[in-house]
Design an enzyme around this catalytic site. Sequence first.
Site, PDB file in Angstrom:
ATOM      1  N   SER A 197       0.872  -1.186   0.000  1.00  0.00           N
ATOM      2  CA  SER A 197       0.000   0.000   0.000  1.00  0.00           C
ATOM      3  C   SER A 197       0.902   1.226   0.000  1.00  0.00           C
ATOM      4  O   SER A 197       2.046   1.167   0.471  1.00  0.00           O
ATOM      5  CB  SER A 197      -0.847   0.002   1.267  1.00  0.00           C
ATOM      6  OG  SER A 197      -1.385   1.282   1.495  1.00  0.00           O
ATOM      7  N   TYR A 210      -0.987  -0.984  10.488  1.00  0.00           N
ATOM      8  CA  TYR A 210      -1.297  -1.236   9.068  1.00  0.00           C
ATOM      9  C   TYR A 210      -0.137  -0.764   8.188  1.00  0.00           C
ATOM     10  O   TYR A 210       0.366  -1.495   7.341  1.00  0.00           O
ATOM     11  CB  TYR A 210      -2.592  -0.506   8.677  1.00  0.00           C
ATOM     12  CG  TYR A 210      -2.979  -0.699   7.228  1.00  0.00           C
ATOM     13  CD1 TYR A 210      -3.544  -1.899   6.790  1.00  0.00           C
ATOM     14  CD2 TYR A 210      -2.767   0.315   6.286  1.00  0.00           C
ATOM     15  CE1 TYR A 210      -3.893  -2.077   5.453  1.00  0.00           C
ATOM     16  CE2 TYR A 210      -3.113   0.137   4.951  1.00  0.00           C
ATOM     17  CZ  TYR A 210      -3.673  -1.060   4.540  1.00  0.00           C
ATOM     18  OH  TYR A 210      -4.011  -1.238   3.211  1.00  0.00           O
TER      19      TYR A 210
END
Length: 324
Positions: A197, A210
């Site tokens: 990401s 995350y």
Amino acid sequence: MSLDIGSSLGRLQPLFTIAGLVSVSYVTLKVAFCTLNFVKVFVLSPLLKLHVDVKKLGQWAAVTGCTDGIGKAYAEELASKGLNIVLLSRSQEKLERVAKEIEANYNVQTKIIVVDFAQGPGVYENIEKEMAGLEVGVLVNNVGMASVVEYFAETADLEQYITNIINVNILAATQMTRIVLPAMVEKRKGVIMNISSASGKVPTGLLSVYSATKAYMDFFSRALHTEYESKGITVQSVMPYFVSTNMTRNMRTSITVPNSKQYVKQALATVGVENRTHGYYSHALQGLIFDILPTWLSMKLVFSELKKTRARVLKKKAGGKKTH
Ligand SMILES: NC(=O)c1ccc[n+]([C@@H]2O[C@H](COP(=O)([O-])OP(=O)(O)OC[C@H]3O[C@@H](n4cnc5c(N)ncnc54)[C@H](OP(=O)(O)O)[C@@H]3O)[C@@H](O)[C@H]2O)c1
């Protein structure tokens, strides 16, 4: 005194000039390099088909987290190129539905493996058994768990959350790679796409775990590519910004927010052309801005945006009452 400072600054002026010239040259070269790379990846590659032909790598592709969003789009796009698909996700019902759709639409075979990656190390023995004998040329390590925008210590059910997110976002890709890589090496061909990401690029306050798991995916991919490139294997780190999926509450699509089909169509055309990619033209442009900014500034900007997001969420939760 002021004269002293003035004359010292005067003596330093050539140094300031050199530092200024070096900075401007650095940014100019960086922008020029990135522009050329952008043209190669998003204009020339699709036109001249410079990317890897995935059909030549083996009969099967395996995709984790494939019943929705980006994973489903990868499964469909790979099936459209004639590959049979191993579908790994946690809901049997959804898996059966997606398998049926893929078989009907693309005339390929599918195999479903029901697995909840949050369960941790115990799930891989069965996956290994189920995948034995399949010629897997492509692996998409897509499964991922998002997190709420929150300070680490204030995250709900923190202990379980830590275990789950590490199992899903880190362990799954690493173990799936262990399972498929040896056969790829033997055949001296294969592609592994790891869905990291953009938040793995900038340490992201309020999404600390995350963001760290996605940095792991990025580092793991790049290191692995270095090890296996000479053995015919491509390992790609894919770093999207926003894509409209369940994870992003199906946010409205726009130039910067593609749907998963649009995203994956472009991302797949970058395989073999760019080993660390944002996968989509407007995401590449966003990435360029963050590449030019110093990391401390990117971190500050992102943190400040996420603080606003958190405040909005808390306000909504509190039914419109003012929060701090
Ligand atoms: N969307 C974005 O803007 C964005 C941006 C950057 C990176 N990413 C990354 O892209 C990947 C895909 O995200 P997405 O937005 O497509 O997510 P999504 O729409 O929420 O889809 C996630 C898929 O993974 C499956 N899944 C979730 N948890 C699982 C588990 N514990 N075990 C097995 N399967 C599980 C889901 O199945 P169920 O239907 O059973 O839940 C679903 O098929 C993730 O790694 C994410 O971090 C997304």
